[in-house]
Scaffold this active site. Structure first.
Site, PDB file in Angstrom:
ATOM      1  N   LYS A   1     -18.819  -4.753   2.623  1.00 46.05           N
ATOM      2  CA  LYS A   1     -18.860  -6.115   2.043  1.00 46.05           C
ATOM      3  C   LYS A   1     -19.435  -7.172   2.988  1.00 46.05           C
ATOM      4  CE  LYS A   1     -14.566  -4.841  -0.239  1.00 46.05           C
ATOM      5  NZ  LYS A   1     -13.153  -5.121  -0.438  1.00 46.05           N
TER       6      LYS A   1
ATOM      7  N   ASP B   1      -4.941  -2.865  -2.057  1.00 47.25           N
ATOM      8  CA  ASP B   1      -4.644  -3.719  -3.221  1.00 47.25           C
ATOM      9  C   ASP B   1      -4.064  -2.951  -4.415  1.00 47.25           C
ATOM     10  OD1 ASP B   1      -7.050  -2.464  -3.763  1.00 47.25           O
ATOM     11  OD2 ASP B   1      -8.125  -4.259  -4.358  1.00 47.25           O
TER      12      ASP B   1
END
Length: 497
Positions: A194, A229
């Site tokens: 990312k 997550d």
């Protein structure tokens, strides 16, 4: 008389030529539509997900889960041991924090838990952008910046948030980058993704790095849990509902986590946890099977991607890729059947220009003239003056691609339920099984989520599907991390009354 005859003959010739042009145009037009129809029909067949095929996908998922639990590298599914052996029960009490680092922003959150029957009393968060230079700088600089923001957040604490005297603050750290975890609160960074590239952090324990930076700020705070997550989503779901056995994220990417019996994990060599349970982070986006219905568009997307051969399941079912698959099909129809005129619109050739939210908006267009489809084609792809017939083709493509994705996601969920023995009722007993779902794709693409839930019922059968419930579990990466800090607190068992 002679002149009149010439004029009449000439006019007749012109009419005949014009008629021939119209016929040729119609023939060419019908030929184009025949080609367009053939491409769509072939796509529909290749994307087909009959119930028999979906059962094979579910079975393959369960088999790969077994293989991934047996040994490291034994399956395309990593089946990562999360070291979460205590999920929240709803009785947790006190003040806990979460730090969610997963992209160019990070969030800091505090949550006051009220104990049994009282749930979350109050919560606050702040979101902070990470300067670009810190994304490619040093580990020291990044974690210092994060810890300084964390200290600022704690300094602004109001009267609603009370830490019992003599207690250390406790934090759940959601770190959405590849990590090799070695305990509930330690993990080595494998690589950055990312847009981050901080070489000296690779191979380091990210919890130790964060803890050093927190200490430097003079903040008395312990990192109690390092979580992914999806595991956070599972924790958030379990906090409000004790029947939650698994969590699935369907957003830009996709993943699943579930509760496994610790003795059913051959690759686990540590002491069995007291709870007897262990949360497994499946990394199911990397699932691959010969039963997956792949098309030429999927193969070319995969070949041209940054990770060819990996994340095949994710490339079929997640928000990052659905719009791109539709674009690739439209491009082929434009090239071979001149759907948008004699030349292929330049914007249509741009990878990932058609995002899944645009695809969703077109799929949900209920206007009689498909105005939303017209506007998106015009504004995103710069294709003007489309006919209603063309717009209907676009909606049909969205439906084919979304339906395949949703039905495969349902088959994946059934595979997980099969692994934990919740895909059938035992001796007619009434059990309740809840799967926590989160992610923008699930939340906002209604046709997708509706199709997924209908397919789940179809696969499980009427009786079992009555006992399997899908529940939306919001913000696992935030609240879920704080809840895991609570359920792995160093003060567990200490009387707080």
């Amino acid at each position: 008389m002679g002149k009149k005859a010439v004029v009449i003959i000439t006019a007749a010739a012109v009419c005949a030529a014009a008629a021939a042009l119209v016929v040729r145009h119609r023939m060419r037009s019908s030929g184009r539509w025949a080609r367009a129809t053939a491409i769509i029909k072939e796509l529909e067949e290749k994307c087909g997900t009959p119930i028999g095929k979906l059962r094979q996908v579910a079975d393959a998922m369960a088999v790969e889960m077994h293989a991934g639990l047996a040994s490291e590298g034994g399956s395309k599914l990593k089946m990562i041991i999360s070291y979460v052996d205590n999920l929240p029960t709803g009785t947790e009490k006190g003040l806990f924090y979460a730090l969610d680092l997963g992209g160019t922003n990070f969030r800091v959150m505090r949550v006051q838990l009220g104990g049994k029957g009282r749930g979350i009393i109050s919560q606050e968060f702040t979101e902070v952008s990470i300067p670009e230079n810190l994304m490619v700088g040093t580990s020291y600089a990044l974690f210092d910046y994060i810890a300084a923001e964390l200290a600022k957040f704690v300094a602004k604490e109001g009267q609603d948030y009370q830490l019992p005297p003599g207690r250390q603050r406790e934090l759940g750290f959601t770190f959405s980058f590849p990590v090799l975890q070695s305990s509930i609160n330690s993990g080595t960074l494998i690589k950055w993704t990312k847009g981050f590239s901080i070489d000296d952090a690779v191979g380091q324990d990210v919890v130790a790095e964060l803890s050093k930076a927190i200490e430097k700020q003079g903040l008395d705070m312990r990192v109690s849990a390092l979580v992914n997550d999806t595991v956070g989503t599972l924790a958030g779901g379990r906090y409000v509902n004790g029947d939650v056995v698994a969590a699935v994220i369907l957003g830009t990417g996709t993943n699943a986590a579930y509760v496994e019996r610790a003795h059913a994990i051959p690759k686990w060599h540590g002491l069995l946890p007291k709870s007897g349970d262990m949360v497994i982070n499946m990394e199911w986006g990397n699932f691959k099977s010969a039963h997956l219905p792949l098309t030429e568009y999927d193969h070319s997307l995969d070949t041209e991607s940054l990770n060819p051969g990996d994340q095949i399941f994710e490339k079929l079912i997640s928000g990052m890729y659905l719009g791109e698959i539709v674009r690739r099909v439209l491009c082929k129809i434009a090239e071979e059947a001149s759907l948008f005129g004699d030349t292929v619109p330049p914007k249509l050739k741009v990878p990932f220009i058609l995002r899944t939210p645009d695809m969703s908006a077109m799929h949900h267009d209920t206007s009689s003239d498909l105005k939303v489809v017209r506007d998106i084609l015009k504004n995103v792809l710069e294709i003007s003056n489309t006919s209603l017939k063309v717009r209907k083709v676009v909606v049909e493509l969205c439906n084919i691609v979304a339906t395949r994705g949703a039905r495969l996601a349902a088959a994946g969920i059934v595979g997980v339920l099969k692994k934990v023995g919740k895909d059938a009722l035992k001796d007619g007993e009434k059990q309740r099984t809840v799967v926590a779902l989160d992610g923008g794709l699930y939340e906002h693409y209604n046709e997708y989520s509706k199709c997924m839930e209908n397919t789940l019922r179809e696969l499980l059968g009427e009786e079992v599907s009555e006992s399997v419930v899908i529940e939306h579990s919001n913000d696992g990466s935030g609240i879920g991390a704080a809840l895991l800090a609570a359920s792995h607190s160093q003060y567990l068992g200490v009387d707080e009354s």
